[in-house]
Design a protein around this motif. Structure first.
Motif, PDB file in Angstrom:
ATOM      1  N   MET A   1       0.812  -1.223   0.000  1.00 10.00           N
ATOM      2  CA  MET A   1       0.000   0.000   0.000  1.00 10.00           C
ATOM      3  C   MET A   1       0.845   1.272   0.000  1.00 10.00           C
ATOM      4  N   ASP A   2       0.339   2.267  -0.702  1.00  9.96           N
ATOM      5  CA  ASP A   2       0.967   3.589  -0.673  1.00  9.96           C
ATOM      6  C   ASP A   2       0.529   4.358   0.568  1.00  9.96           C
ATOM      7  N   LYS A   3      -0.738   4.178   0.935  1.00  7.48           N
ATOM      8  CA  LYS A   3      -1.316   4.893   2.076  1.00  7.48           C
ATOM      9  C   LYS A   3      -2.267   3.991   2.819  1.00  7.48           C
ATOM     10  N   VAL A   4      -2.352   4.222   4.121  1.00  4.99           N
ATOM     11  CA  VAL A   4      -3.363   3.571   4.949  1.00  4.99           C
ATOM     12  C   VAL A   4      -4.144   4.685   5.636  1.00  4.99           C
ATOM     13  N   LEU A   5      -5.452   4.618   5.520  1.00  2.00           N
ATOM     14  CA  LEU A   5      -6.336   5.575   6.174  1.00  2.00           C
ATOM     15  C   LEU A   5      -7.183   4.836   7.196  1.00  2.00           C
ATOM     16  N   SER A   6      -7.394   5.456   8.333  1.00  2.46           N
ATOM     17  CA  SER A   6      -8.216   4.848   9.374  1.00  2.46           C
ATOM     18  C   SER A   6      -8.949   5.951  10.121  1.00  2.46           C
ATOM     19  N   ASN A   7     -10.219   5.705  10.389  1.00  2.00           N
ATOM     20  CA  ASN A   7     -11.032   6.701  11.075  1.00  2.00           C
ATOM     21  C   ASN A   7     -11.695   6.081  12.297  1.00  2.00           C
ATOM     22  N   CYS A   8     -11.201   6.457  13.467  1.00  6.12           N
ATOM     23  CA  CYS A   8     -11.792   6.058  14.742  1.00  6.12           C
ATOM     24  C   CYS A   8     -11.928   4.537  14.874  1.00  6.12           C
ATOM     25  N   VAL A   9     -10.807   3.834  14.604  1.00  7.11           N
ATOM     26  CA  VAL A   9     -10.799   2.382  14.699  1.00  7.11           C
ATOM     27  C   VAL A   9      -9.818   1.903  15.758  1.00  7.11           C
ATOM     28  N   LEU A  10      -8.611   2.447  15.746  1.00  9.55           N
ATOM     29  CA  LEU A  10      -7.553   1.900  16.590  1.00  9.55           C
ATOM     30  C   LEU A  10      -7.862   1.984  18.078  1.00  9.55           C
ATOM     31  N   ASN A  11      -8.653   2.967  18.490  1.00  5.52           N
ATOM     32  CA  ASN A  11      -8.996   3.037  19.912  1.00  5.52           C
ATOM     33  C   ASN A  11      -9.858   1.851  20.332  1.00  5.52           C
ATOM     34  N   LEU A  12     -10.467   1.168  19.387  1.00  4.60           N
ATOM     35  CA  LEU A  12     -11.301  -0.001  19.687  1.00  4.60           C
ATOM     36  C   LEU A  12     -10.525  -1.317  19.597  1.00  4.60           C
ATOM     37  N   VAL A  13      -9.306  -1.262  19.077  1.00  7.95           N
ATOM     38  CA  VAL A  13      -8.504  -2.451  18.849  1.00  7.95           C
ATOM     39  C   VAL A  13      -7.810  -2.877  20.142  1.00  7.95           C
ATOM     40  N   PRO A  14      -7.927  -4.155  20.515  1.00  9.26           N
ATOM     41  CA  PRO A  14      -7.281  -4.607  21.757  1.00  9.26           C
ATOM     42  C   PRO A  14      -5.757  -4.489  21.730  1.00  9.26           C
ATOM     43  N   ASP A  15      -5.113  -4.877  20.618  1.00 12.67           N
ATOM     44  CA  ASP A  15      -3.651  -4.862  20.540  1.00 12.67           C
ATOM     45  C   ASP A  15      -3.207  -3.782  19.554  1.00 12.67           C
ATOM     46  N   LYS A  16      -3.107  -2.563  20.055  1.00 11.92           N
ATOM     47  CA  LYS A  16      -2.749  -1.430  19.206  1.00 11.92           C
ATOM     48  C   LYS A  16      -1.333  -1.562  18.651  1.00 11.92           C
ATOM     49  N   ARG A  17      -0.436  -2.152  19.418  1.00 15.91           N
ATOM     50  CA  ARG A  17       0.930  -2.362  18.941  1.00 15.91           C
ATOM     51  C   ARG A  17       0.907  -3.241  17.688  1.00 15.91           C
ATOM     52  N   LYS A  18       0.129  -4.303  17.731  1.00 14.82           N
ATOM     53  CA  LYS A  18       0.011  -5.211  16.578  1.00 14.82           C
ATOM     54  C   LYS A  18      -0.608  -4.489  15.390  1.00 14.82           C
ATOM     55  N   ALA A  19      -1.603  -3.650  15.631  1.00 13.77           N
ATOM     56  CA  ALA A  19      -2.249  -2.908  14.543  1.00 13.77           C
ATOM     57  C   ALA A  19      -1.251  -1.978  13.853  1.00 13.77           C
ATOM     58  N   PHE A  20      -0.464  -1.229  14.634  1.00 10.86           N
ATOM     59  CA  PHE A  20       0.532  -0.340  14.023  1.00 10.86           C
ATOM     60  C   PHE A  20       1.607  -1.147  13.296  1.00 10.86           C
ATOM     61  N   SER A  21       1.968  -2.292  13.842  1.00  8.76           N
ATOM     62  CA  SER A  21       2.933  -3.165  13.194  1.00  8.76           C
ATOM     63  C   SER A  21       2.400  -3.643  11.839  1.00  8.76           C
ATOM     64  N   GLU A  22       1.126  -3.970  11.786  1.00  5.21           N
ATOM     65  CA  GLU A  22       0.492  -4.403  10.538  1.00  5.21           C
ATOM     66  C   GLU A  22       0.425  -3.262   9.526  1.00  5.21           C
ATOM     67  N   ILE A  23       0.103  -2.073   9.991  1.00  2.79           N
ATOM     68  CA  ILE A  23       0.079  -0.915   9.091  1.00  2.79           C
ATOM     69  C   ILE A  23       1.472  -0.722   8.488  1.00  2.79           C
ATOM     70  N   PHE A  24       2.499  -0.805   9.327  1.00  4.02           N
ATOM     71  CA  PHE A  24       3.874  -0.674   8.858  1.00  4.02           C
ATOM     72  C   PHE A  24       4.189  -1.759   7.826  1.00  4.02           C
ATOM     73  N   ARG A  25       3.794  -2.974   8.118  1.00  3.90           N
ATOM     74  CA  ARG A  25       4.089  -4.112   7.232  1.00  3.90           C
ATOM     75  C   ARG A  25       3.485  -3.934   5.846  1.00  3.90           C
ATOM     76  N   VAL A  26       2.235  -3.506   5.763  1.00  5.20           N
ATOM     77  CA  VAL A  26       1.565  -3.439   4.454  1.00  5.20           C
ATOM     78  C   VAL A  26       1.950  -2.200   3.648  1.00  5.20           C
ATOM     79  N   LEU A  27       2.521  -1.188   4.289  1.00  5.43           N
ATOM     80  CA  LEU A  27       2.929   0.010   3.554  1.00  5.43           C
ATOM     81  C   LEU A  27       4.200  -0.231   2.753  1.00  5.43           C
TER      82      LEU A  27
END
Length: 178
Positions: free
Chosen positions: A53-79
Motif C-alpha cells: 500500500m501507498d497509504k493507509v487511512l483509518s477513522n476512529c478504529v484503533l482506539n477499539l482495537v485490543p492490541d494497538k501495537r500489533k495494529a501499528f505493526s500491521e500498518i507498517f508491514r503493508v505500507l
C-alpha cells in the motif's frame, strides 16, 4: 479514499463487520466506482501482502482495537517503503476514571478503548514510523449528564478540575526505510 487515488488508483477497504462491507459496496456502486475492493479482515492481521500500500487511512478504529501495537505493526508491514498513514482517532490526556473505562457505552463511544496520547505516539515510533505529525487535535467534552452516570458529585468535580481530557486527533507518519 477514492478522491485521493482518482480513476487510475485502487482502494482496498477492510472491515470486521459484514454489514459495513455490504454498506461500503453499496455506496461504491451508487457512486459508480469500480476501482475499489472491500474485504472482511482485521487490522491486527491484515489480509494483504507486505509492502503493498501507498497509504493507509483509518477513522476512529484503533482506539477499539485490543492490541494497538500489533495494529501499528500491521500498518507498517503493508505500507510500501516511504508509504504513509493518516489516522483520525481518540486519545486521552491523564487517567480516565475506572468507572468510565469499564463502561460498554464509553467503549462504543470510542472513549473507554482510548489510550494516552503519549503512549499512542510511542507505539507509532516503536513500529518504525518517522515524520509523525498531529495535524488536528480537538478536545471532546462529554456533557455533565453523561459524566454523572459514571461519577458521583465529588468525582465529577475532581474530573472537571483535573487536566484529564479526551481528544480527537488526526495524525500522519511515514514508513521509515532502513
Amino acid at each position: 479514499a477514492r478522491s485521493f487515488v482518482g480513476e487510475q488508483g485502487f482502494v482496498y477497504g477492510i472491515d470486521f463487520s459484514k454489514e459495513m462491507l455490504k454498506k461500503a459496496r453499496s455506496n461504491a456502486i451508487k457512486l459508480g466506482y469500480s476501482n475499489m475492493k472491500f474485504i472482511r479482515g482485521d487490522i491486527e492481521a491484515m489480509p494483504f501482502e507486505s509492502n503493498k500500500m501507498d497509504k493507509v487511512l483509518s477513522n476512529c478504529v484503533l482506539n477499539l482495537v485490543p492490541d494497538k501495537r500489533k495494529a501499528f505493526s500491521e500498518i507498517f508491514r503493508v505500507l510500501k517503503p516511504e508509504g504513509s498513514f493518516c489516522i483520525s482517532d481518540v486519545v486521552t490526556v491523564g487517567n480516565l476514571p475506572e468507572s468510565m473505562l469499564k463502561s460498554a457505552e464509553m467503549y462504543a463511544g470510542c472513549v473507554a478503548g482510548a489510550i494516552s496520547k503519549e503512549e499512542y505516539i510511542q507505539l507509532i515510533k516503536n513500529s518504525g514510523f518517522k515524520d509523525i505529525h498531529i495535524h488536528k487535535e480537538k478536545e471532546i467534552v462529554l456533557p455533565e449528564d453523561i459524566l454523572s452516570g459514571y461519577l458521583n458529585q465529588d468525582e465529577l468535580k475532581a474530573f472537571k478540575e483535573s487536566q484529564t481530557g479526551i481528544y480527537s486527533i488526526t495524525i500522519t507518519a511515514k514508513k521509515e526505510v532502513k
